[in-house]
Structures are given as C-alpha cells and as structure tokens.
Design a protein around this motif. Structure first.
Motif, short mmCIF file in Angstrom:
data_model
loop_
_atom_site.label_atom_id
_atom_site.label_comp_id
_atom_site.label_asym_id
_atom_site.label_seq_id
_atom_site.Cartn_x
_atom_site.Cartn_y
_atom_site.Cartn_z
N ILE A 109 2.92 -27.78 -90.84
CA ILE A 109 3.02 -26.69 -91.80
C ILE A 109 3.70 -25.52 -91.08
N ILE A 110 4.72 -24.95 -91.71
CA ILE A 110 5.32 -23.77 -91.10
C ILE A 110 4.86 -22.57 -91.90
N SER A 111 4.33 -21.56 -91.22
CA SER A 111 3.87 -20.41 -92.00
C SER A 111 4.52 -19.12 -91.51
N LYS A 112 4.83 -18.24 -92.47
CA LYS A 112 5.53 -17.01 -92.16
C LYS A 112 4.79 -15.85 -92.81
N LYS A 113 4.57 -14.78 -92.03
CA LYS A 113 3.91 -13.60 -92.59
C LYS A 113 4.93 -12.72 -93.26
N LEU A 114 4.64 -12.31 -94.51
CA LEU A 114 5.53 -11.41 -95.23
C LEU A 114 4.86 -10.04 -95.36
N ILE A 115 5.10 -9.35 -96.46
CA ILE A 115 4.66 -7.96 -96.59
C ILE A 115 3.15 -7.81 -96.86
N PRO A 116 2.58 -6.65 -96.49
CA PRO A 116 1.19 -6.36 -96.86
C PRO A 116 1.08 -6.07 -98.36
N VAL A 117 0.00 -6.53 -98.98
CA VAL A 117 -0.18 -6.37 -100.43
C VAL A 117 -1.65 -6.15 -100.79
N ARG A 118 -1.87 -5.56 -101.95
CA ARG A 118 -3.24 -5.46 -102.50
C ARG A 118 -3.31 -6.34 -103.74
N ILE A 126 3.04 -19.66 -101.68
CA ILE A 126 2.94 -18.24 -101.33
C ILE A 126 1.59 -17.73 -101.80
N ILE A 127 0.92 -16.99 -100.91
CA ILE A 127 -0.47 -16.60 -101.18
C ILE A 127 -0.82 -15.32 -100.40
N PRO A 128 -1.50 -14.36 -101.06
CA PRO A 128 -1.98 -13.19 -100.31
C PRO A 128 -3.27 -13.54 -99.58
N VAL A 129 -3.28 -13.39 -98.26
CA VAL A 129 -4.45 -13.78 -97.47
C VAL A 129 -4.95 -12.61 -96.63
N GLY A 130 -6.28 -12.49 -96.54
CA GLY A 130 -6.87 -11.44 -95.71
C GLY A 130 -8.29 -11.19 -96.16
N PRO A 131 -9.04 -10.38 -95.39
CA PRO A 131 -10.43 -10.12 -95.76
C PRO A 131 -10.53 -9.35 -97.08
N ASN A 132 -11.64 -9.57 -97.82
CA ASN A 132 -11.85 -8.86 -99.09
C ASN A 132 -11.91 -7.36 -98.85
N ASN A 133 -11.59 -6.60 -99.88
CA ASN A 133 -11.62 -5.13 -99.83
C ASN A 133 -10.70 -4.54 -98.79
N SER A 134 -9.64 -5.23 -98.45
CA SER A 134 -8.67 -4.61 -97.55
C SER A 134 -7.27 -5.07 -97.94
N VAL A 135 -6.30 -4.52 -97.25
CA VAL A 135 -4.93 -4.94 -97.52
C VAL A 135 -4.76 -6.36 -96.98
N ARG A 136 -4.16 -7.21 -97.79
CA ARG A 136 -3.91 -8.58 -97.33
C ARG A 136 -2.42 -8.71 -97.03
N ARG A 137 -2.04 -9.88 -96.57
CA ARG A 137 -0.64 -10.11 -96.28
C ARG A 137 -0.16 -11.33 -97.06
N LEU A 138 1.03 -11.23 -97.61
CA LEU A 138 1.57 -12.42 -98.27
C LEU A 138 1.98 -13.41 -97.20
N ILE A 139 1.53 -14.64 -97.36
CA ILE A 139 1.88 -15.69 -96.41
C ILE A 139 2.72 -16.73 -97.17
N LEU A 140 3.82 -17.13 -96.56
CA LEU A 140 4.67 -18.17 -97.13
C LEU A 140 4.53 -19.41 -96.27
N ILE A 141 4.21 -20.52 -96.92
CA ILE A 141 3.99 -21.76 -96.17
C ILE A 141 5.01 -22.80 -96.61
N LYS A 142 5.54 -23.52 -95.66
CA LYS A 142 6.40 -24.65 -96.01
C LYS A 142 5.77 -25.91 -95.45
N LYS A 143 5.61 -26.90 -96.33
CA LYS A 143 4.98 -28.15 -95.88
C LYS A 143 6.06 -29.12 -95.39
N MET A 144 5.96 -29.50 -94.13
CA MET A 144 6.91 -30.45 -93.57
C MET A 144 6.20 -31.81 -93.47
N GLU A 145 6.95 -32.82 -93.04
CA GLU A 145 6.37 -34.17 -92.95
C GLU A 145 5.05 -34.19 -92.16
#
Ligand code: SAH
Length: 216
Positions: free
Chosen positions: A199-208, A177-196
């Motif tokens: 990669i499955i990725s899901k966008k979660l809530i916006p965060v600072r 789980i990692i907050p991703v997005g451009p600097n100095n703006s609201v980012r989004r938490l991304i949840l990644i699941k590693k499969m064989e």
C-alpha cells in the motif's frame, strides 16, 4: 431569507468555480466540469440555499454538514477518477459529493449511517436524475462487499484509522482518500494506492470533518 432564480444560482456557481477552485489548485477538467454542473443549492436545506455557493461547509440537519466546495473538489481531483470507474463513497450526507462523482464516473455506491439522511439523499438524487448513484443506509466501515471491488473509495467522515474492509474492497491499482486523525482535532487527508503487494500512502492537506461513527 434571500431567494434567487435559477439564473442567479448558475452565475453564483460559475463564480464559485472561478474564485474558490480555479483560483486555487483545482485544475482537473473533469472535476471542474462536475462542480460547474451539479446544482449545489438543491443539496442544502431551503433556508440556506442562498448560501450554497459560499466558501465553507453548511449544516444539513442531524448534526451533519455538506463539505466546503473546495474540499469536495480537492478530494475528487486527488482521487483521479475516470469515466469507466466504479466508486464507493462513505458518508452520503446530502448526496452532493456523490452527485459530483456521478457526473464523472460510470457508477457510484454511497453509504450513509443516518437513516433520515440516506433516505432524503436517495430521493433527491433520483429526483435530480442521477441514475448511476446507489444509496444504502448502513455502517460504511464494512464497505459494500456485494459491489466490490472498487476503482476508488472516498470517505467523507473523519476517521481515527483506516477501515481494513475498505482497503480489501479496492482493486489493485485502486485509490482511497480518507480524513484520518484523532477525534475533535484537525485530521489529515490521506491518499492510498493499493499495489499488488503493498500500500502506498501519501499525506495531503489538513481538514476538519464530522466524525466517522459506528453502528452499535
Ligand atoms: N459527503 C457528504 C458530506 C459528508 S458529512 C455531502 O456531500 O453532503 C459526513 C457524513 O458521514 C454524515 O452524514 C454522517 O452521518 C456520515 N457517517 C458518519 N459515519 C459513518 C459511517 N460509519 N458509515 C456511513 N456514513 C457515516
């Protein structure tokens, strides 16, 4: 400066769990247990202790912050960590998130790029008896190859992209789980699941979050 006794901090912590977590969407028993038991006031500067259970982030020095309790709980819940897990955290800061994870999982490895914060967090966690947390001073971009692979990885600094070494150091079936997005703006938490094979990725809530920095 207001000072409270331990009993008052326990009452404030219970109130935080009820009003900021349970009243929202934090239902995971392990997360609620950990948040109910880690003394958050001991992870903030002394003069801010009376504010430790308020519904927001707080400064911890060196321009960094301890995240809002709700965000700590949300990220912990979404990562779905289990008791046997080995977890890597990037961005130790105060050590609070590492302590919350340590209440749930088998072992926590955490990396902090600011030396003073890494040393302070290490001392604090030792003093408070979190023997299953290992703190390292360094650039978390590279992960912790010697201790890989991990069941779960949590990044608590805002990145502009997902560091490949962290994906490489996840077990198959592992989560990141990692907050991703451009600097100095609201980012989004991304949840990644590693499969064989993918990669499955899901966008979660916006965060600072304070930015993910690199060592030169
Ligand atoms: N999890 C912390 C709060 C994180 S604040 C807590 O519970 O208190 C984000 C932290 O990430 C800051 O302390 C910052 O110095 C650190 N950081 C930023 N970039 C980093 C990097 N590349 N590697 C490791 N730590 C980093």
């Amino acid at each position: 400066m207001t000072c409270f006794g331990q009993g008052e901090y326990t009452a404030k912590r219970k109130q935080m769990v009820n009003t900021q977590l349970k009243a929202r969407d934090i239902k995971d028993p392990a997360t609620l247990y950990a948040m109910s038991n880690v003394p958050r006031h001991l992870f903030v500067p002394q003069k801010l202790q009376s504010q430790a259970y308020l519904d927001g982030p707080l400064p911890i020095g060196m321009g960094q912050t301890i995240s809002q309790p709700y965000i700590v709980a949300f990220m912990t819940q979404e990562l779905r960590v289990k008791s046997k897990d080995k977890v890597l955290e990037i961005g130790t800061g105060s050590g609070y998130q590492a302590a919350v994870l340590a209440k749930i999982v088998d072992s926590v490895y955490t990396i902090e790029i600011v030396k003073d914060l890494a040393l302070t967090a290490q001392d604090r966690l030792k003093e408070l008896g979190y023997t299953n947390v290992n703190v390292k001073w360094g650039d978390g971009y590279h992960g912790w190859p010697m201790k890989a692979p991990f069941d779960a990885i949590m990044v608590t600094a805002g990145a502009d992209s997902i560091p490949q070494p962290l994906i490489d150091q996840l077990k198959v079936g592992g989560r990141l789980i990692i907050p991703v997005g451009p600097n100095n703006s609201v980012r989004r938490l991304i949840l990644i699941k590693k499969m064989e094979n993918k990669i499955i990725s899901k966008k979660l809530i916006p965060v600072r979050f304070v930015p993910f920095t690199r060592k030169h």
